[in-house]
Design an enzyme around this catalytic site. Structure first.
Site, PDB file in Angstrom:
ATOM      1  N   CYS A 105      46.665  84.654  61.142  1.00  0.00           N
ATOM      2  CA  CYS A 105      46.079  85.413  62.247  1.00  0.00           C
ATOM      3  C   CYS A 105      46.180  84.585  63.527  1.00  0.00           C
ATOM      4  O   CYS A 105      45.816  83.424  63.562  1.00  0.00           O
ATOM      5  CB  CYS A 105      44.619  85.737  61.946  1.00  0.00           C
ATOM      6  SG  CYS A 105      44.372  86.615  60.396  1.00  0.00           S
ATOM      7  N   PHE A 243      44.596  91.485  44.168  1.00  0.00           N
ATOM      8  CA  PHE A 243      44.041  92.829  44.004  1.00  0.00           C
ATOM      9  C   PHE A 243      42.878  92.842  43.012  1.00  0.00           C
ATOM     10  O   PHE A 243      42.760  93.756  42.191  1.00  0.00           O
ATOM     11  CB  PHE A 243      45.126  93.821  43.567  1.00  0.00           C
ATOM     12  CG  PHE A 243      46.203  94.013  44.603  1.00  0.00           C
ATOM     13  CD1 PHE A 243      45.963  94.768  45.739  1.00  0.00           C
ATOM     14  CD2 PHE A 243      47.453  93.421  44.427  1.00  0.00           C
ATOM     15  CE1 PHE A 243      46.958  94.928  46.699  1.00  0.00           C
ATOM     16  CE2 PHE A 243      48.452  93.585  45.379  1.00  0.00           C
ATOM     17  CZ  PHE A 243      48.197  94.345  46.522  1.00  0.00           C
ATOM     18  N   ALA A 244      42.019  91.815  43.101  1.00  0.00           N
ATOM     19  CA  ALA A 244      40.846  91.742  42.231  1.00  0.00           C
ATOM     20  C   ALA A 244      39.751  92.627  42.821  1.00  0.00           C
ATOM     21  O   ALA A 244      39.043  92.235  43.743  1.00  0.00           O
ATOM     22  CB  ALA A 244      40.366  90.296  42.112  1.00  0.00           C
ATOM     23  N   ARG A 245      39.649  93.815  42.271  1.00  0.00           N
ATOM     24  CA  ARG A 245      38.711  94.809  42.788  1.00  0.00           C
ATOM     25  C   ARG A 245      38.079  95.548  41.620  1.00  0.00           C
ATOM     26  O   ARG A 245      38.787  96.182  40.836  1.00  0.00           O
ATOM     27  CB  ARG A 245      39.429  95.807  43.701  1.00  0.00           C
ATOM     28  CG  ARG A 245      40.165  95.152  44.858  1.00  0.00           C
ATOM     29  CD  ARG A 245      41.043  96.140  45.589  1.00  0.00           C
ATOM     30  NE  ARG A 245      41.839  95.495  46.622  1.00  0.00           N
ATOM     31  CZ  ARG A 245      42.755  96.123  47.363  1.00  0.00           C
ATOM     32  NH1 ARG A 245      43.005  97.411  47.159  1.00  0.00           N
ATOM     33  NH2 ARG A 245      43.438  95.457  48.286  1.00  0.00           N
ATOM     34  N   GLY A 246      36.749  95.463  41.531  1.00  0.00           N
ATOM     35  CA  GLY A 246      36.065  96.134  40.442  1.00  0.00           C
ATOM     36  C   GLY A 246      36.506  95.582  39.101  1.00  0.00           C
ATOM     37  O   GLY A 246      36.426  94.385  38.830  1.00  0.00           O
ATOM     38  N   GLN A 247      37.036  96.450  38.245  1.00  0.00           N
ATOM     39  CA  GLN A 247      37.485  96.053  36.910  1.00  0.00           C
ATOM     40  C   GLN A 247      38.983  95.762  36.870  1.00  0.00           C
ATOM     41  O   GLN A 247      39.533  95.523  35.801  1.00  0.00           O
ATOM     42  CB  GLN A 247      37.150  97.165  35.906  1.00  0.00           C
ATOM     43  CG  GLN A 247      35.657  97.411  35.722  1.00  0.00           C
ATOM     44  CD  GLN A 247      34.944  96.190  35.170  1.00  0.00           C
ATOM     45  OE1 GLN A 247      35.331  95.637  34.139  1.00  0.00           O
ATOM     46  NE2 GLN A 247      33.901  95.753  35.858  1.00  0.00           N
ATOM     47  N   LYS A 248      39.638  95.751  38.041  1.00  0.00           N
ATOM     48  CA  LYS A 248      41.088  95.597  38.082  1.00  0.00           C
ATOM     49  C   LYS A 248      41.481  94.275  38.728  1.00  0.00           C
ATOM     50  O   LYS A 248      40.778  93.746  39.589  1.00  0.00           O
ATOM     51  CB  LYS A 248      41.730  96.754  38.853  1.00  0.00           C
ATOM     52  CG  LYS A 248      41.472  98.138  38.249  1.00  0.00           C
ATOM     53  CD  LYS A 248      42.112  99.211  39.099  1.00  0.00           C
ATOM     54  CE  LYS A 248      41.868 100.602  38.537  1.00  0.00           C
ATOM     55  NZ  LYS A 248      42.493 101.660  39.377  1.00  0.00           N
TER      56      LYS A 248
END
Length: 260
Positions: A105, A243-248
């Site tokens: 950035c 992409f570590a999101r929720g159960q994924k």
């Protein structure tokens, strides 16, 4: 120092127009001087500035330990940080090194030669961790990000053990957030060789290299990795998860270190 600013906006929702007060993240120019030599101006969030300065200088290899630092002084009103190193000759040699514009950035500057990054030592002791623990850490990480929930304008970063979050920082720049974490770890004497980095931002090669220099064995992000970061992680023995999101989650490298 405040990290947010109130602004007047016109909010449109369907057919409704309404004037409201909103909060936005404060963007703060922070100039670092080393031995009275201006090095760089970082665009950052105005918190944990001492940690940011120490972490940045460590990441760019101006220092290798706290013992290299003589003293530190902050002038927050002027947006300036002063750091004085004991070995002036070593500092001058580093300053003459190549500068490379990164994908970070604000197009941050890295002072080491990118090719040197491939010489980082391979992780000697891989960290075994249960996938369920990663899911729990990410859930806790997401709830901890109050500044993001209020403004939507920052990246978050955390240093974790296999079971809990140890350090947490937020910044408008994902590189800054990581440097704050490493700066605080250095100042507090926290070993990073058996820890996990959690980040909300993209895992680019720069993020991977900063972590590899601190011998971090596992990096987890809510976002995506780049191809070069995957190649480096494989080469250096780092477990890379995106992409570590929720159960994924997607596991890109070094699967054997995970316990399913």
């Amino acid at each position: 120092m405040d990290t947010i600013k109130k602004v007047d906006i016109l909010r449109i929702k369907g057919e409704e127009f309404k004037g409201e007060e909103d909060v936005v993240i404060l963007e703060y120019p922070f100039t670092i001087f080393v031995n009275d030599e201006e090095i760089i101006t970082l665009l950052c969030s105005p918190n944990s500035l001492k940690e940011l300065m120490v972490g940045f200088l460590f990441s760019e290899e101006f220092i290798s330990s706290l013992s290299d630092i003589d003293r530190i002084r902050l002038d927050e009103d002027k947006g300036i940080g002063y750091i004085y190193l004991k070995n002036i000759n070593q500092f001058n040699e580093k300053l003459r090194g190549k500068r490379t514009i990164t994908s970070g950035c604000g197009k941050g500057t890295l002072f080491y030669n990118v090719l040197d990054s491939f010489k980082s030592k391979r992780i000697k002791e891989p960290l075994s961790i249960e996938v369920e623990n990663i899911k729990r850490l990410i859930s806790k990480f997401n709830k901890k990000s109050e500044l993001f929930l209020n403004t939507g304008g920052v990246h978050s970063c955390a240093l974790c053990s296999a079971n809990d979050i140890i350090l947490f920082e937020e910044d408008i720049g994902r590189h800054n957030a990581l440097d704050k974490i490493f700066g605080k770890a250095l100042l507090e004497g926290i070993d990073t060789k058996d820890k996990i980095i959690l980040t909300s931002g993209r895992i680019s090669s720069e993020i991977l290299i900063k972590s590899a220099k601190r011998q971090v064995p596992v990096i987890v992000s809510r976002s995506a990795p780049t191809s070069l970061s995957i190649e480096l992680a494989e080469e250096l023995g780092i477990t890379l998860i995106g992409f570590a999101r929720g159960q994924k989650m997607n596991i890109y490298t070094n699967f054997p270190s995970l316990i399913f």
